[in-house]
Motif scaffolding. Structure first.
Motif, PDB file in Angstrom:
ATOM      1  N   ILE A  27       0.835  -0.978  -0.117  1.00 18.66           N
ATOM      2  CA  ILE A  27       0.290   0.379   0.085  1.00 18.66           C
ATOM      3  C   ILE A  27       0.795   1.352  -0.253  1.00 18.66           C
ATOM      4  CG2 ILE A  27      -1.963   1.242   1.294  1.00 18.66           C
ATOM      5  CD1 ILE A  27      -2.451  -1.178   2.397  1.00 18.66           C
ATOM      6  N   THR A  28       0.835   2.289  -1.151  1.00 16.77           N
ATOM      7  CA  THR A  28       1.784   3.255  -1.275  1.00 16.77           C
ATOM      8  C   THR A  28       1.302   3.944  -0.126  1.00 16.77           C
ATOM      9  OG1 THR A  28      -0.305   4.618  -2.536  1.00 16.77           O
ATOM     10  CG2 THR A  28       1.508   2.625  -3.873  1.00 16.77           C
ATOM     11  N   PRO A  29       2.631   5.111   0.797  1.00 14.64           N
ATOM     12  CA  PRO A  29       1.582   6.447   1.539  1.00 14.64           C
ATOM     13  C   PRO A  29       0.545   7.242   0.591  1.00 14.64           C
ATOM     14  CG  PRO A  29       3.869   6.707   0.543  1.00 14.64           C
ATOM     15  CD  PRO A  29       3.738   5.280   0.157  1.00 14.64           C
ATOM     16  N   TRP A  30       1.422   7.170  -0.531  1.00 17.54           N
ATOM     17  CA  TRP A  30       0.308   8.399  -1.131  1.00 17.54           C
ATOM     18  C   TRP A  30      -1.621   7.934  -1.149  1.00 17.54           C
ATOM     19  CZ3 TRP A  30       3.955   5.702  -5.051  1.00 17.54           C
ATOM     20  CH2 TRP A  30       5.069   6.767  -4.878  1.00 17.54           C
ATOM     21  N   PHE A  31      -1.608   6.113  -1.285  1.00 17.86           N
ATOM     22  CA  PHE A  31      -2.747   6.656  -1.034  1.00 17.86           C
ATOM     23  C   PHE A  31      -3.366   6.314  -0.035  1.00 17.86           C
ATOM     24  CE2 PHE A  31      -5.321   2.923   0.699  1.00 17.86           C
ATOM     25  CZ  PHE A  31      -6.481   3.059  -0.723  1.00 17.86           C
ATOM     26  N   MET A  32      -2.202   6.085   1.144  1.00 13.68           N
ATOM     27  CA  MET A  32      -3.133   6.470   2.444  1.00 13.68           C
ATOM     28  C   MET A  32      -2.352   7.763   2.841  1.00 13.68           C
ATOM     29  SD  MET A  32      -3.557   3.158   3.607  1.00 13.68           S
ATOM     30  CE  MET A  32      -3.675   4.447   5.223  1.00 13.68           C
ATOM     31  N   ALA A  33      -2.195   8.214   2.242  1.00 15.67           N
ATOM     32  CA  ALA A  33      -2.396  10.469   2.744  1.00 15.67           C
ATOM     33  C   ALA A  33      -3.538  10.816   1.814  1.00 15.67           C
ATOM     34  CB  ALA A  33      -0.953  11.157   1.831  1.00 15.67           C
ATOM     35  N   LYS A  34      -3.976  10.141   0.813  1.00 17.47           N
ATOM     36  CA  LYS A  34      -4.841  10.809   0.562  1.00 17.47           C
ATOM     37  C   LYS A  34      -6.861  10.660   1.195  1.00 17.47           C
ATOM     38  CE  LYS A  34      -7.266  13.714  -2.129  1.00 17.47           C
ATOM     39  NZ  LYS A  34      -6.866  15.499  -2.399  1.00 17.47           N
ATOM     40  N   PHE A  35      -5.911   8.961   1.746  1.00 18.31           N
ATOM     41  CA  PHE A  35      -7.341   8.203   2.061  1.00 18.31           C
ATOM     42  C   PHE A  35      -7.934   9.085   3.632  1.00 18.31           C
ATOM     43  CE2 PHE A  35      -9.668   4.531   4.853  1.00 18.31           C
ATOM     44  CZ  PHE A  35      -9.882   4.104   3.954  1.00 18.31           C
ATOM     45  N   LEU A  36      -6.102   9.531   4.152  1.00 21.51           N
ATOM     46  CA  LEU A  36      -7.044   9.955   5.412  1.00 21.51           C
ATOM     47  C   LEU A  36      -7.538  11.328   5.569  1.00 21.51           C
ATOM     48  CD1 LEU A  36      -3.537   9.034   7.279  1.00 21.51           C
ATOM     49  CD2 LEU A  36      -5.411   7.962   7.940  1.00 21.51           C
ATOM     50  N   GLN A  37      -6.765  12.212   4.373  1.00 20.47           N
ATOM     51  CA  GLN A  37      -7.851  13.399   4.230  1.00 20.47           C
ATOM     52  C   GLN A  37      -8.793  13.434   3.506  1.00 20.47           C
ATOM     53  OE1 GLN A  37      -6.041  14.986   0.512  1.00 20.47           O
ATOM     54  NE2 GLN A  37      -6.139  17.296   1.454  1.00 20.47           N
ATOM     55  N   SER A  38      -9.048  12.883   2.810  1.00 20.73           N
ATOM     56  CA  SER A  38     -10.589  12.497   2.737  1.00 20.73           C
ATOM     57  C   SER A  38     -11.513  12.067   3.877  1.00 20.73           C
ATOM     58  CB  SER A  38     -10.911  11.915   1.653  1.00 20.73           C
ATOM     59  OG  SER A  38      -9.689  11.951   0.722  1.00 20.73           O
ATOM     60  N   LEU A  39     -10.936  10.668   4.746  1.00 20.05           N
ATOM     61  CA  LEU A  39     -11.652  10.749   5.982  1.00 20.05           C
ATOM     62  C   LEU A  39     -11.704  11.837   6.838  1.00 20.05           C
ATOM     63  CD1 LEU A  39     -10.370   7.360   7.213  1.00 20.05           C
ATOM     64  CD2 LEU A  39     -12.464   7.843   5.831  1.00 20.05           C
ATOM     65  N   ALA A  40     -10.836  12.576   6.880  1.00 21.59           N
ATOM     66  CA  ALA A  40     -10.798  14.074   7.750  1.00 21.59           C
ATOM     67  C   ALA A  40     -11.634  14.850   7.136  1.00 21.59           C
ATOM     68  CB  ALA A  40     -10.015  14.683   7.945  1.00 21.59           C
ATOM     69  N   ALA A  41     -11.574  14.659   6.464  1.00 16.13           N
ATOM     70  CA  ALA A  41     -12.776  15.619   5.473  1.00 16.13           C
ATOM     71  C   ALA A  41     -14.390  15.905   5.507  1.00 16.13           C
ATOM     72  CB  ALA A  41     -13.220  16.565   4.045  1.00 16.13           C
ATOM     73  N   GLY A  42     -14.304  14.329   6.892  1.00 15.04           N
ATOM     74  CA  GLY A  42     -15.948  13.932   6.836  1.00 15.04           C
ATOM     75  C   GLY A  42     -16.422  13.114   5.372  1.00 15.04           C
ATOM     76  N   VAL A  43     -15.521  12.265   4.286  1.00 17.46           N
ATOM     77  CA  VAL A  43     -16.144  11.574   3.311  1.00 17.46           C
ATOM     78  C   VAL A  43     -16.063  10.279   3.880  1.00 17.46           C
ATOM     79  CG1 VAL A  43     -15.299  11.374   1.370  1.00 17.46           C
ATOM     80  CG2 VAL A  43     -14.729  12.880   1.797  1.00 17.46           C
TER      81      VAL A  43
END
Length: 443
Positions: free
Chosen positions: A407-423
């Motif tokens: 699992i790439t860090p880019w995937f996880m970074a965007k995944f967390l950013q989206s969750l933090a935005a309430g997605v």
């Protein structure tokens, strides 16, 4: 001295013997003519004796005696040349002389950067020579220097009072070597020059989040050694808040060696009783930053600590994403139930997926869903993902156009950013896949 005055460091090398030291202080530093003579040297470090005698408000005898003392202590050299048909005497500052001259300068020099580098090189070289003469291990000097450098950087590091992203995991220092093949036992093979850098999936995720300009705090543990402070320095330089790091005096930073060959890579992880792997006690957890975070990520964390963090995040309604390392999956899925029952998203790499199947059979999803209500993001193979938003929703398949070993860090970074935005996790997954593909295409 006014306590409000700025204090600046100066480097000066003094004689070893006590009597010589006293004489140096009395004749060089405490002399009434010191500031006049030393302040009269030009920027190139030279001064004509005739100019000193002519312009300074001191007797010729005092000036010549002071110049003699400077030469005796190796602070100047004396030469002569012909100027306008007449022989003139001039004096030049040595490196040690420059150090003393700075004491009598008004304000800071314009060449502060070059001067600092020169003085630091001289000071370290002198210390190394002294250690060797005394039979001491000079390598300890550079360990001290590395720690001091990192602590100095740490003082100016970014500290977020309320970071939006809080990551828990392990740090390591990676050594990467590329070879065409691994030689047999007793054999030898020419490989690439080793490349060293801070590593670990949580460290790489922290750096990827920092690249997005997000306020992130990483909580981890390192040894009080050169590699540990190098890890901290690298993170500080990328604006990652590391103020909650635990630096353990009696332990060593984890060392990992990666051997890349044509058929793939091999990872050798150095683990022992004195390895600083991660937080070892709930008392080391910064609970206040968890409560104010928008999302918490748990990586390589000891289960006892991970359970406490998950329970606290759940009590404060903070979304928590958990990625359990293969080591803990090997201990048994049911042993993970106390933490799996409290998380919001479980992320599983292909390597971790294979370990889960070894324990629960070829279709382990129903058994996992008996242990957790979390959304499941599962990597199956090098180019496929399967997402289970919840127990009742239909699984979402995604086949990538590219392959990755993990699992790439880019995937996880965007995944967390989206969750933090309430997605929602399913939509966060879609955003993460697009971001990862765009990043990989650029590289």
């Amino acid at each position: 001295m006014d306590p409000q005055d700025n204090l600046w460091p100066y480097v000066m090398f003094l004689p070893e013997e006590l009597d010589r030291k006293r004489q140096f202080i009395k004749t060089v530093l405490a002399s009434k003519v010191a500031s006049g003579v030393l302040g009269a040297f030009e920027e190139d470090g030279r001064a004509l004796q005739r100019d000193l005698v002519k312009t300074l408000p001191h007797s010729n005898k005092s000036i010549l005696a002071y110049l003699k003392a400077l030469k005796e202590f190796g602070l100047i050299t004396t030469s002569s040349s012909v100027d306008g048909g007449k022989r003139v005497v001039y004096h030049e500052l040595t490196k040690s002389g420059w150090g003393v001259t700075r004491l009598f300068s008004a304000g800071l020099p314009s060449d502060l950067g070059d001067l600092t580098a020169s003085l630091l090189e001289d000071y370290l070289s002198s210390l190394v020579s002294l250690y060797r003469e005394r039979g001491l291990d000079s390598s300890t000097i550079f360990d001290v220097f590395t720690r001091t450098r990192a602590r100095a950087i740490l003082q100016g590091s970014q500290v977020y009072e309320k970071p939006e992203y809080v990551l828990f995991g392990a740090c390591a220092y990676f050594t990467k070597i590329s070879c065409t093949e691994i030689p047999p036992v007793g054999g030898e093979m020419g490989c690439s020059v080793p490349y060293r850098e801070p590593g670990g999936s949580t460290v790489e995720l922290a750096l990827s989040l920092a690249n997005l300009g997000l306020p992130i705090a990483l909580v981890s543990s390192v040894g009080n050694d050169q590699d540990g402070w190098s890890v901290i320095s690298s993170l500080v330089n990328r604006n990652v808040d590391v103020s909650h790091f635990v630096v353990e005096d009696e332990k060593h930073t984890n060392e990992t060696i990666i051997l890349d060959e044509e058929e793939g890579s091999r990872t050798l992880v150095g683990i022992g009783d004195v390895s600083a792997l991660s937080l070892t006690s709930p008392s080391q957890v910064p609970w206040d930053v968890i409560a104010s975070a928008k999302v918490v990520y748990l990586g390589e964390v000891f289960l006892e600590v991970a359970v406490s963090i998950a329970a606290y995040a759940k009590a404060n309604a903070v979304p928590l994403v958990y990625r359990c390392s293969p080591h803990f999956w090997k201990r048994g899925v049911h042993e993970l139930e106390p933490i799996l029952s409290q998380i919001d998203v479980l992320v599983v790499s292909d390597l971790e997926w294979q370990e889960i199947k070894n324990q629960l059979g070829s279709n382990p999803i129903p058994s996992l869903q008996d242990l957790t209500d979390a959304a499941l993001v599962v990597m199956q193979g090098k180019d496929a993902f399967k997402v289970f938003p919840d127990k009742t929703s239909k699984a979402i398949w995604h086949i990538r156009e590219y392959s990755t070993d993990d699992i790439t860090p880019w995937f996880m970074a965007k995944f967390l950013q989206s969750l933090a935005a309430g997605v929602r996790p399913s939509k966060a997954f879609e955003a993460a896949m697009k971001y990862e593909q765009k990043h990989i295409s650029k590289n």
